[in-house]
Each structure stands twice: as C-alpha cells, then as structure tokens.
Scaffold this motif. Structure first.
Motif, short mmCIF file in Angstrom:
data_model
loop_
_atom_site.label_atom_id
_atom_site.label_comp_id
_atom_site.label_asym_id
_atom_site.label_seq_id
_atom_site.Cartn_x
_atom_site.Cartn_y
_atom_site.Cartn_z
N ILE A 146 38.15 -2.90 -8.81
CA ILE A 146 36.96 -2.39 -9.51
C ILE A 146 36.03 -3.54 -9.89
CG2 ILE A 146 36.17 -1.25 -11.63
CD1 ILE A 146 38.75 0.48 -11.42
N PHE A 147 36.59 -4.59 -10.47
CA PHE A 147 35.79 -5.73 -10.92
C PHE A 147 35.08 -6.40 -9.74
CE2 PHE A 147 35.55 -10.31 -12.00
CZ PHE A 147 34.65 -10.22 -13.05
N THR A 148 35.81 -6.66 -8.67
CA THR A 148 35.19 -7.36 -7.53
C THR A 148 34.16 -6.49 -6.82
OG1 THR A 148 37.10 -6.77 -6.15
CG2 THR A 148 37.08 -8.97 -7.13
N ILE A 149 34.39 -5.19 -6.77
CA ILE A 149 33.39 -4.31 -6.17
C ILE A 149 32.12 -4.30 -7.02
CG2 ILE A 149 32.82 -1.88 -5.71
CD1 ILE A 149 35.61 -1.62 -4.46
N LEU A 162 25.69 -8.52 -6.36
CA LEU A 162 25.20 -9.49 -5.37
C LEU A 162 24.39 -8.80 -4.28
CD1 LEU A 162 28.29 -11.85 -5.05
CD2 LEU A 162 26.08 -12.38 -6.11
N PHE A 163 24.82 -7.60 -3.87
CA PHE A 163 24.07 -6.85 -2.86
C PHE A 163 22.66 -6.56 -3.33
CE2 PHE A 163 22.68 -2.63 -1.38
CZ PHE A 163 22.57 -2.89 -0.03
N PHE A 164 22.53 -6.11 -4.57
CA PHE A 164 21.20 -5.80 -5.09
C PHE A 164 20.39 -7.06 -5.36
CE2 PHE A 164 22.88 -1.55 -5.48
CZ PHE A 164 21.77 -0.77 -5.22
N LEU A 165 21.03 -8.16 -5.71
CA LEU A 165 20.31 -9.43 -5.83
C LEU A 165 19.77 -9.87 -4.48
CD1 LEU A 165 22.51 -11.58 -8.26
CD2 LEU A 165 20.20 -10.70 -8.67
N ASP A 166 20.61 -9.78 -3.44
CA ASP A 166 20.15 -10.11 -2.09
C ASP A 166 19.02 -9.19 -1.66
OD1 ASP A 166 21.90 -12.18 -1.79
OD2 ASP A 166 23.33 -11.08 -0.55
N LEU A 167 19.16 -7.91 -1.96
CA LEU A 167 18.16 -6.92 -1.56
C LEU A 167 16.83 -7.19 -2.25
CD1 LEU A 167 17.95 -4.28 0.09
CD2 LEU A 167 18.43 -3.06 -2.02
N LEU A 217 26.68 3.53 -5.78
CA LEU A 217 27.25 2.71 -4.72
C LEU A 217 28.60 2.14 -5.14
CD1 LEU A 217 27.06 1.36 -1.96
CD2 LEU A 217 25.77 -0.50 -3.03
N ALA A 218 28.69 1.62 -6.35
CA ALA A 218 29.95 1.06 -6.84
C ALA A 218 31.04 2.13 -6.92
CB ALA A 218 29.75 0.40 -8.20
N SER A 219 30.69 3.30 -7.40
CA SER A 219 31.68 4.39 -7.50
C SER A 219 32.22 4.79 -6.14
CB SER A 219 31.06 5.62 -8.18
OG SER A 219 30.63 5.30 -9.47
N VAL A 220 31.32 4.93 -5.18
CA VAL A 220 31.74 5.30 -3.83
C VAL A 220 32.61 4.21 -3.21
CG1 VAL A 220 30.90 5.78 -1.49
CG2 VAL A 220 29.82 6.88 -3.45
N MET A 221 32.21 2.96 -3.41
CA MET A 221 32.99 1.85 -2.84
C MET A 221 34.38 1.76 -3.49
SD MET A 221 30.13 -1.16 -2.38
CE MET A 221 31.33 -2.38 -1.85
N ILE A 222 34.46 1.96 -4.80
CA ILE A 222 35.74 1.90 -5.49
C ILE A 222 36.64 3.03 -5.01
CG2 ILE A 222 36.87 2.21 -7.74
CD1 ILE A 222 34.36 0.73 -8.92
N PHE A 223 36.11 4.25 -5.00
CA PHE A 223 36.90 5.39 -4.55
C PHE A 223 37.34 5.20 -3.10
CE2 PHE A 223 36.99 9.59 -2.44
CZ PHE A 223 38.12 10.10 -3.07
N ALA A 253 26.97 -16.60 1.14
CA ALA A 253 25.87 -16.02 1.92
C ALA A 253 24.60 -15.92 1.08
CB ALA A 253 26.27 -14.65 2.46
N THR A 254 24.75 -15.57 -0.19
CA THR A 254 23.59 -15.48 -1.08
C THR A 254 22.93 -16.84 -1.23
OG1 THR A 254 24.58 -13.62 -2.27
CG2 THR A 254 22.81 -14.81 -3.39
#
Length: 190
Positions: free
Chosen positions: A38-41, A47-52, A71-77, A120-121
């Motif tokens: 959960i924490f790493t996601i 970071l995704f939104f910072l890059d975006l 997005l985080a909820s879907v990725m965690i699930f 990458a960032t």
C-alpha cells in the motif's frame, strides 16, 4: 546476516533468485507485506502524477487515472488480488501456493519499482527521451526480476513455468479487476 537496503537492491537486479530467498528468509508477516504494498503504491502514484504534471505536453488519460485515490485504490486491489491469482495458477502447475511469500516479494518488487521510478523522474529533468529509454530497459529488467521472484516463491524451479504462471495469473487478475470495475462504473451510471 547483515542486510542493507543498497546491497539487497543491487542483488535484486543482479541475482533476483538469491535476493528473493533472502527476503523470504526474513519471515516478514502478511500484514507487513500488505502495508508495504500500500505504501509503495501510494509513492508510485505520487511520482506518476509528479511526472505527469512536469510534462510539457498534455496527455489524454482514461477517467480512471484522473484522480490519485482512484488510481491508488485500483493498483492496491489489483496487486493484492494478483498475489492470490498467481498462487492459484502456481498450485495448478505443481508449485507451492504460499501467498505470504508472494506478498512479501510483491512488496519488495514495489520498492524496487519505486527506486527505478525515482531514478526515471530525475532523468526526466535532464531529457524526456533518455527517461523513456531508461524506463524501457527497466521494464525488461523488472520482468526478469518478477518472474524469478515468482519462481522462488512458488518453488517451481523452472523459469518457463514461472513465466507462464506469472503472466497467465496477471492476465486473469487484470481481467477480473476490469470486470469488477466495469460493474462498479455501471452501477454508478444507472
């Protein structure tokens, strides 16, 4: 046994099977693994939104990616569900269905992804093209790491079986999560 973050990170890239066994031998609990996922996601989404937001070109995104919490909820699930699906497919092919081992390795894999994403960032500030090339290389390295992790977690002792289990499990998890999301979106559109 001395264990440092840096040495484990390097070992994960150079010898993922050995790193996987070292991580499993730590005896990390299922709850700790889930919290780490959960924490790493959450960090990944930030970071995704910072890059975006740092990109000068506008990118049209699906509705799912417009809000960080969704997005985080879907990725965690999806990540947690994929551990169970991969375990199920691994058991079918004669592996050991040890969800705790899969979860702890998924958690460490997420940490590795965050490390790559931070690099990458930073590269993005130098050159978008160089960052894209770096991420392409990381994609292939991460596939090798992930398949090696699943091979060790399920005790398959066969990278081809591990590759099949990993990708069939991920596809099945993706399809099932997509179906659930479609149902949820359909309920809200009624």
């Amino acid at each position: 046994m001395s264990l440092s973050f840096k040495s484990l990170f390097v070992e994960t890239i150079t010898a993922p099977r050995d790193a996987a066994q070292r991580i499993i031998d730590l005896g990390i609990t299922r709850q700790t693994s889930i919290i780490c996922v959960i924490f790493t996601i959450c960090i990944t989404v930030i970071l995704f939104f910072l890059d975006l937001n740092s990109s000068p070109s506008s990118i049209i995104l699906p509705l799912l990616i417009h809000h960080p919490l969704v997005l985080a909820s879907v990725m965690i699930f999806g990540t947690l569900w994929s551990a169970f699906v991969i375990g199920f497919f691994g058991k079918i092919l004669g592996g050991n269905e040890n969800i705790d081992n899969i979860l702890v390795l998924l958690a460490w894999g997420q940490v590795i992804q965050v490390g790559f994403q931070v690099i990458a960032t930073l590269i993005t500030f130098l050159s978008l093209q160089l960052a894209a090339l770096f991420q392409l290389g990381v994609f292939f390295i991460y596939i090798w790491i992930f398949v090696s992790f699943i091979d060790v977690a399920l005790k398959l002792e066969n990278l081809f079986k591990a590759f099949f289990v990993t990708f069939s499990g991920l596809i099945a998890a993706f399809i099932s999560v997509s179906m659930v999301l479609s149902l949820i979106v359909g309920l809200f559109n009624v």
